[in-house]
Design a protein around this motif. Structure first.
Motif, PDB file in Angstrom:
ATOM      1  N   UNK A 171       2.230 -10.268  -4.973  1.00 51.57           N
ATOM      2  CA  UNK A 171       0.999  -9.740  -5.572  1.00 51.57           C
ATOM      3  C   UNK A 171      -0.100  -9.603  -4.531  1.00 51.57           C
ATOM      4  N   UNK A 172      -0.241 -10.601  -3.670  1.00 47.56           N
ATOM      5  CA  UNK A 172      -1.259 -10.527  -2.615  1.00 47.56           C
ATOM      6  C   UNK A 172      -0.998  -9.348  -1.681  1.00 47.56           C
ATOM      7  N   UNK A 173       0.277  -9.145  -1.330  1.00 49.69           N
ATOM      8  CA  UNK A 173       0.599  -8.025  -0.446  1.00 49.69           C
ATOM      9  C   UNK A 173       0.316  -6.696  -1.143  1.00 49.69           C
ATOM     10  N   UNK A 174       0.669  -6.575  -2.411  1.00 49.69           N
ATOM     11  CA  UNK A 174       0.412  -5.325  -3.142  1.00 49.69           C
ATOM     12  C   UNK A 174      -1.081  -5.035  -3.211  1.00 49.69           C
ATOM     13  N   UNK A 175      -1.882  -6.061  -3.427  1.00 53.05           N
ATOM     14  CA  UNK A 175      -3.333  -5.868  -3.446  1.00 53.05           C
ATOM     15  C   UNK A 175      -3.828  -5.362  -2.095  1.00 53.05           C
ATOM     16  N   UNK A 176      -3.354  -5.981  -1.018  1.00 52.43           N
ATOM     17  CA  UNK A 176      -3.771  -5.572   0.315  1.00 52.43           C
ATOM     18  C   UNK A 176      -3.316  -4.148   0.611  1.00 52.43           C
ATOM     19  N   UNK A 177      -2.099  -3.809   0.221  1.00 44.18           N
ATOM     20  CA  UNK A 177      -1.566  -2.458   0.459  1.00 44.18           C
ATOM     21  C   UNK A 177      -2.392  -1.405  -0.280  1.00 44.18           C
ATOM     22  N   UNK A 178      -2.762  -1.694  -1.519  1.00 48.62           N
ATOM     23  CA  UNK A 178      -3.553  -0.739  -2.303  1.00 48.62           C
ATOM     24  C   UNK A 178      -4.949  -0.583  -1.702  1.00 48.62           C
ATOM     25  N   UNK A 179      -5.535  -1.686  -1.255  1.00 50.13           N
ATOM     26  CA  UNK A 179      -6.846  -1.611  -0.617  1.00 50.13           C
ATOM     27  C   UNK A 179      -6.779  -0.801   0.683  1.00 50.13           C
ATOM     28  N   UNK A 180      -5.707  -0.976   1.446  1.00 48.81           N
ATOM     29  CA  UNK A 180      -5.541  -0.205   2.682  1.00 48.81           C
ATOM     30  C   UNK A 180      -5.387   1.278   2.362  1.00 48.81           C
ATOM     31  N   UNK A 181      -4.596   1.577   1.357  1.00 50.22           N
ATOM     32  CA  UNK A 181      -4.382   2.975   0.963  1.00 50.22           C
ATOM     33  C   UNK A 181      -5.698   3.638   0.544  1.00 50.22           C
TER      34      UNK A 181
END
Length: 243
Positions: A171-181
Motif C-alpha cells: 500500500x505504501x509503495x502504491x501511494x508513492x507510485x501514484x504520487x510520482x505519476x
C-alpha cells in the motif's frame, strides 16, 4: 540533407508556437490582469466570462490549458470542469476566491488539475501552469524518479533513500507510485483511496493518514516537516516537484 533540414525547420516551427490559455472569469479586472501577466510570459491568451462560452471556446479554440473560476454566472466552474472532462484532458487550473476545503475537493474530484485561491502571486500561478502542462505531456512517468536523496525505480519497484534501500508495504509503495505519476499535482483523499483501495474505500481517510504517516517515516529525513510529500490541509497530498 533536405530531409534533415525539413526536420529542423519543423522543430523550429513547433518552438515558435505559443501555448494557448483560456481564462474563464466573470471579473473583467481579473481577466485583464491575467491577460497582461500571461502575455508578458509569452502565452497566447483567450478569455470569456461565463461557463457556457467556456465550453464553446474549448471546442473552437482548443486551448492548451484552462484557468477557471468557480463562481461563474450560469453554469458554474465545477460543472464546466465535468463537461469538459467528458471529451478532453486539457489541463484545468482552478483560480477562485472560494477557499473552503469542500470547494477544492469538489473541483479536483470533478477533474481539475490544480487549485489556487485568490489573492495569488503571478510567480506561483505560472509555476502551477508549468506543472499542469508538464503533466499533460507526460503520458507515463520516467522509469527512474529522483528527487534529492529519494530514488524510485518504478520498473524494479525499488525505493532507496540516501543510498539505502527502503522496505515499503504494498500500500505504501502504491501511494508513492501514484504520487510520482501525478507529481506536482494535489490529489484528494478520495482520489488516492480510490486508486489504492478501490471505490468502496473512498471514505476511509483515517487509514490513508496512517499509511501516509508510515510512508513519510521511511522516506523523509524529518517526517514532521516533510520535504517530498506535502499535505494540502483538509484536501489531500502533493508530491513536491522541482521546477
Amino acid at each position: 540533407m533536405l530531409q534533415d533540414q525539413l526536420v529542423i525547420d519543423l522543430d523550429e516551427f513547433a518552438v515558435m508556437q505559443k501555448t494557448k490559455i483560456l481564462i474563464v472569469d466573470d471579473e473583467h479586472a481579473i481577466r485583464r490582469f491575467l491577460r497582461t501577466s500571461l502575455e508578458a510570459h509569452g502565452y497566447e491568451v483567450h478569455e470569456t466570462a461565463n461557463g457556457e462560452d467556456a465550453i464553446l471556446k474549448t471546442i473552437n479554440v482548443r486551448p492548451d490549458l484552462i484557468i477557471l473560476d468557480l463562481g461563474l454566472p450560469g453554469i458554474g466552474g465545477v460543472e464546466v470542469t465535468r463537461r469538459i472532462r467528458e471529451w478532453t484532458q486539457t489541463p484545468i487550473v482552478i483560480l477562485s476566491v472560494q477557499d473552503q476545503d469542500a470547494d477544492k475537493i469538489e473541483a479536483l474530484d470533478a477533474g481539475a488539475d490544480d487549485y489556487l485561491t485568490k489573492p495569488f502571486s503571478v510567480g506561483e500561478l505560472t509555476a502551477r501552469l508549468r506543472v499542469a502542462m508538464r503533466h499533460a505531456h507526460q503520458e507515463e512517468p520516467q522509469p527512474i524518479f529522483v528527487s534529492g536523496k529519494l530514488r524510485v525505480d518504478l520498473a524494479a519497484r525499488v525505493v532507496t533513500y540516501a543510498g539505502e534501500e527502503v522496505q515499503l508495504t504494498p500500500t505504501e509503495y502504491d501511494l508513492l507510485r501514484i504520487l510520482i505519476r501525478n507529481s506536482g499535482r494535489v490529489l484528494t483523499h478520495q482520489q488516492l483511496l480510490k486508486e489504492v483501495r478501490g471505490i468502496g474505500f473512498q471514505t476511509e481517510t483515517h487509514l490513508l493518514r496512517v499509511h501516509m504517516s508510515n510512508l513519510r517515516r521511511k522516506i523523509e529525513r524529518d517526517p514532521s516537516n516533510p520535504q517530498y510529500i506535502l499535505t494540502e490541509p483538509g484536501v489531500g497530498y502533493r508530491l513536491k516537484l522541482e521546477i
